[in-house]
Design an enzyme around this catalytic site. Sequence first.
Site, PDB file in Angstrom:
ATOM      1  N   GLY A 129      -0.553   0.730   3.689  1.00  0.00           N
ATOM      2  CA  GLY A 129      -1.245  -0.052   4.617  1.00  0.00           C
ATOM      3  C   GLY A 129      -0.686  -1.393   4.393  1.00  0.00           C
ATOM      4  N   ALA A 167       0.272  -5.580   1.395  1.00  0.00           N
ATOM      5  CA  ALA A 167       0.453  -4.117   1.441  1.00  0.00           C
ATOM      6  C   ALA A 167      -0.200  -3.423   0.409  1.00  0.00           C
ATOM      7  CB  ALA A 167       1.880  -4.073   1.633  1.00  0.00           C
ATOM      8  N   ASP A 168      -0.310  -2.065   0.647  1.00  0.00           N
ATOM      9  CA  ASP A 168      -0.877  -1.236  -0.598  1.00  0.00           C
ATOM     10  C   ASP A 168      -0.409   0.101  -0.231  1.00  0.00           C
ATOM     11  OD1 ASP A 168      -2.636  -1.045  -2.941  1.00  0.00           O
ATOM     12  OD2 ASP A 168      -3.638   0.362  -1.912  1.00  0.00           O
ATOM     13  N   THR A 169      -0.141   0.794  -1.327  1.00  0.00           N
ATOM     14  CA  THR A 169       0.579   2.025  -1.079  1.00  0.00           C
ATOM     15  C   THR A 169       0.077   3.196  -2.048  1.00  0.00           C
ATOM     16  OG1 THR A 169       2.654   1.397  -0.528  1.00  0.00           O
ATOM     17  CG2 THR A 169       2.777   3.595  -1.201  1.00  0.00           C
TER      18      THR A 169
END
Length: 187
Positions: free
Chosen positions: A105, A68-70
């Site tokens: 994501g 995940a990436d924010t």
Amino acid sequence: MGEIILASTSPRRHELLANAGIQFTICSPGVDEIDPPGLSPQEIVLHHALNKAGTVSALHPGAMIIGADTLVALDGKVFGKPRDMDHARQMLAQLQSRTHSVFTGVAVLRERPQLHESFVAESLVTFHALDAAGIDRYLSKIQPLDKAGAYAAQDHGRDIIANIDGFESNVIGLPVEQLLWVLGACD
């Protein structure tokens, strides 16, 4: 469902996934998060999520890997993690009294048997009006340097956040509600 590995060192993601009742282990992806030029915020977070999950998946081909990436975006500008406290103050000053997007994501990968699911979640966050003293008070309560946009919804978030339209878990760093649906569909 088999072994699940979270490709993240984020304590917030660990807590969200554990609170959702998912049994998992942690593996740091150890990848550089360099934003490829010309991508939208949604494409950037998906790129990083896939890169993290793919790196860990290569080491654990039978496990289900979650990457995940924010990031925060306002008016086409991306707000990642601040360089230092002055940069954190600048970010919060730009976000105050405005509504911005938080994009996360998420990639769920497994090499054997092959599985590839990914999505991008968006939540809209509106900040209260903040003056310099209010920003400094807030920053004195949290550690902003490892947080996209220099703030944390879960840490004194109500001091600066007027409204969240969308999943709060997404703003914290992992849209658990959507992830659980994907994991259920993969079962």
